[in-house]
Design an enzyme around this catalytic site. Structure first.
Site, PDB file in Angstrom:
ATOM      1  N   LYS A   1       0.584  -1.223   0.028  1.00  0.00           N
ATOM      2  CA  LYS A   1      -0.191   0.022   0.003  1.00  0.00           C
ATOM      3  C   LYS A   1       0.850   1.108   0.104  1.00  0.00           C
ATOM      4  CE  LYS A   1      -4.146  -1.844   2.204  1.00  0.00           C
ATOM      5  NZ  LYS A   1      -5.078  -1.884   3.207  1.00  0.00           N
TER       6      LYS A   1
ATOM      7  N   ASN B   1      -4.869   2.124  -1.842  1.00  0.00           N
ATOM      8  CA  ASN B   1      -5.243   0.729  -1.791  1.00  0.00           C
ATOM      9  C   ASN B   1      -6.160   0.571  -3.208  1.00  0.00           C
ATOM     10  OD1 ASN B   1      -8.054   1.835  -1.204  1.00  0.00           O
ATOM     11  ND2 ASN B   1      -8.589  -0.002  -0.528  1.00  0.00           N
TER      12      ASN B   1
ATOM     13  N   ALA C   1      -0.818   1.164  15.582  1.00  0.00           N
ATOM     14  CA  ALA C   1      -0.336   2.137  14.906  1.00  0.00           C
ATOM     15  C   ALA C   1       0.042   1.702  13.404  1.00  0.00           C
ATOM     16  CB  ALA C   1       0.609   2.988  15.638  1.00  0.00           C
TER      17      ALA C   1
ATOM     18  N   ALA D   1      -3.540  -0.108   9.038  1.00  0.00           N
ATOM     19  CA  ALA D   1      -5.218   0.037   9.139  1.00  0.00           C
ATOM     20  C   ALA D   1      -5.262   1.249  10.093  1.00  0.00           C
ATOM     21  CB  ALA D   1      -5.749  -1.040   9.682  1.00  0.00           C
TER      22      ALA D   1
ATOM     23  N   ASN E   1      -0.476   2.285  21.070  1.00  0.00           N
ATOM     24  CA  ASN E   1       0.163   1.041  20.490  1.00  0.00           C
ATOM     25  C   ASN E   1       1.264   0.362  21.298  1.00  0.00           C
ATOM     26  OD1 ASN E   1       0.670  -0.332  18.139  1.00  0.00           O
ATOM     27  ND2 ASN E   1       2.522   0.628  17.558  1.00  0.00           N
ATOM     28  N   ARG E   2       1.206  -0.985  21.171  1.00  0.00           N
ATOM     29  CA  ARG E   2       2.350  -1.824  21.748  1.00  0.00           C
ATOM     30  C   ARG E   2       3.803  -0.879  21.851  1.00  0.00           C
ATOM     31  NH1 ARG E   2       3.825  -7.639  19.401  1.00  0.00           N
ATOM     32  NH2 ARG E   2       4.026  -6.174  17.706  1.00  0.00           N
TER      33      ARG E   2
ATOM     34  N   GLY F   1     -15.101  -6.035  11.154  1.00  0.00           N
ATOM     35  CA  GLY F   1     -14.702  -5.005  10.097  1.00  0.00           C
ATOM     36  C   GLY F   1     -15.321  -5.500   8.499  1.00  0.00           C
TER      37      GLY F   1
HETATM   38  P1  ATR Z   1      -1.882  -3.288   9.357  1.00  0.00           P
HETATM   39  O1  ATR Z   1      -1.170  -3.032   8.120  1.00  0.00           O
HETATM   40  O2  ATR Z   1      -2.919  -4.544   9.079  1.00  0.00           O
HETATM   41  O3  ATR Z   1      -2.271  -2.236  10.281  1.00  0.00           O
HETATM   42  P2  ATR Z   1       1.000  -3.448  10.480  1.00  0.00           P
HETATM   43  O4  ATR Z   1       1.063  -1.922   9.497  1.00  0.00           O
HETATM   44  O5  ATR Z   1       1.799  -4.436  10.415  1.00  0.00           O
HETATM   45  O6  ATR Z   1      -0.545  -4.090   9.751  1.00  0.00           O
HETATM   46  O7  ATR Z   1       0.450  -3.109  12.047  1.00  0.00           O
HETATM   47  C1  ATR Z   1       0.127  -4.068  12.907  1.00  0.00           C
HETATM   48  C2  ATR Z   1      -0.278  -3.320  14.166  1.00  0.00           C
HETATM   49  O8  ATR Z   1      -0.784  -4.418  15.151  1.00  0.00           O
HETATM   50  C3  ATR Z   1       0.786  -2.480  14.813  1.00  0.00           C
HETATM   51  O9  ATR Z   1       0.251  -1.537  15.560  1.00  0.00           O
HETATM   52  C4  ATR Z   1       1.386  -3.470  15.662  1.00  0.00           C
HETATM   53  O10 ATR Z   1       1.899  -3.310  16.976  1.00  0.00           O
HETATM   54  P3  ATR Z   1       3.449  -2.906  16.919  1.00  0.00           P
HETATM   55  O11 ATR Z   1       3.542  -1.419  16.184  1.00  0.00           O
HETATM   56  O12 ATR Z   1       4.124  -2.712  18.248  1.00  0.00           O
HETATM   57  O13 ATR Z   1       4.339  -3.913  16.172  1.00  0.00           O
HETATM   58  C5  ATR Z   1       0.099  -4.301  16.195  1.00  0.00           C
HETATM   59  N1  ATR Z   1       0.416  -5.525  16.740  1.00  0.00           N
HETATM   60  C6  ATR Z   1       0.584  -6.850  16.188  1.00  0.00           C
HETATM   61  N2  ATR Z   1       0.642  -7.775  16.670  1.00  0.00           N
HETATM   62  C7  ATR Z   1       0.437  -7.313  18.150  1.00  0.00           C
HETATM   63  C8  ATR Z   1       0.394  -8.030  19.498  1.00  0.00           C
HETATM   64  N3  ATR Z   1       0.804  -9.356  19.629  1.00  0.00           N
HETATM   65  N4  ATR Z   1       0.258  -7.147  20.533  1.00  0.00           N
HETATM   66  C9  ATR Z   1      -0.078  -5.727  20.437  1.00  0.00           C
HETATM   67  N5  ATR Z   1      -0.001  -5.175  19.456  1.00  0.00           N
HETATM   68  C10 ATR Z   1       0.255  -5.676  18.077  1.00  0.00           C
END
Ligand code: ATR
Length: 290
Positions: free
Chosen positions: A72, A93, A133, A136, A156-157, A251
């Site tokens: 994207k 997209n 973050a 999506a 965010n984590r 969703g």
């Molecule tokens: P997408 O395009 O689907 O949003 P992405 O850009 O890879 O996918 O983002 C994934 C999101 O899910 C991120 O905010 C990620 O947190 P981090 O920035 O800390 O990596 C979050 N995420 C994925 N697995 C997670 C988990 N087990 N616990 C908490 N947050 C998670």
């Protein structure tokens, strides 16, 4: 079976992996229901072939493309033009054919807007909480600012990613009130009646028993809980929210309306509500297939 003939136009999806997508079901059903002579197929380019795939598609007179994970952002370098919202979100997209190349749009954010509207959810004046973050989250956070949420929390984590998103948004929406936090700091949010949008992959099949926040106290602060995940159909996040008395949605409608918006851009027409509802049922049925 629809007839494919010399006038059939081709659209498709570029993603990797692409095998589990619902988009061909959505668009081919839409073409059938609207009587438009169009087929929609999956494409799986490799990262290093992405630019060649876009120019090849243009050379083949392909009318439009959707783009999904992980392309994207990368696809933006291969476009003739980019719609302002897509540029501000930083992700495309949907590619719409124009003279000399494709123009990029972000129908994820428009899909979420229509999905919320169809469920009677308004963001105006609300306190919104985005969980995640990533890609999506960007579309969801952008929509919250655009629709006039009074306050936006980005949880965010990884804090630095939430901070970077807050900074990017702050540049587009100078007067917006945006706070970045670590997910576990949700206890510091003073407001109630929150609209939470869950954008992480936590709780997605096959890890269906998990939610990004497990503390029930958080869910009691919610008025609305929107999960961008739709496998399972009712996520753990939605279960917690519903149990606490909040309105909970998955969703699938966001997916539906991002697709409908792309189809409308390609074909210069509007899909009516009755057709949208039939398509929603088609997608639900497809999800239930083993
Ligand atoms: P997408 O395009 O689907 O949003 P992405 O850009 O890879 O996918 O983002 C994934 C999101 O899910 C991120 O905010 C990620 O947190 P981090 O920035 O800390 O990596 C979050 N995420 C994925 N697995 C997670 C988990 N087990 N616990 C908490 N947050 C998670």
């Amino acid at each position: 079976m629809r007839e494919i003939n010399g006038k059939t136009r081709v659209c498709g999806l570029m993603a990797n992996p692409v095998e589990h997508t619902l988009s061909p079901v959505l668009h081919n059903n839409l073409a059938q229901k609207t009587g438009i002579n169009l087929v929609y197929v999956p494409f799986k380019p490799e990262q290093e072939g992405l630019d060649a795939a876009v120019s090849g598609a243009f050379a083949l007179n392909i009318m439009g493309l959707n783009v999904s994970v992980p392309y994207k952002q990368a696809v933006m370098d291969s476009l003739a033009d980019i719609d302002q919202s897509a540029r501000e979100i930083g992700a495309v997209n949907t590619l719409v054919r124009m003279e000399g190349g494709y123009k990029g749009y972000n129908t994820d954010y428009l899909g979420l807007k229509k999905a919320l509207e169809s469920d009677g959810i308004s963001l105006k004046g609300k306190t919104a909480v985005i969980l995640g973050a990533g890609g999506a989250a960007k579309s969801a956070a952008y929509l919250c600012c655009k629709e006039g949420a009074a306050k936006l929390y980005l949880l965010n984590r990884t804090l630095v990613k939430a901070e970077a998103l807050a900074e990017e948004l702050g540049r587009c929406f100078e007067h917006a009130s945006i706070t970045a936090m670590r997910t576990e700091d949700y206890k510091r949010i003073p407001e109630d009646s929150l609209t939470a949008i869950q954008t992480t992959s936590v709780g997605m099949y096959p890890h269906t028993g998990q939610a990004v926040i497990e503390d029930e106290a958080f869910y009691h602060k919610l008025e609305t809980a929107y999960d961008v995940v739709y496998t399972p159909f009712e996520t753990q996040f939605m279960k917690y929210a519903a149990k606490a008395g909040a309105k909970a949605c998955n969703g699938l409608k966001m997916l539906l309306y991002q697709g409908i918006t792309a189809f409308e851009l390609w074909n210069h027409m509007e899909v009516d509500q009755e057709t949208a509802e039939i398509l929603y049922e088609c997608m639900k049925k497809e999800l239930k297939k083993p």
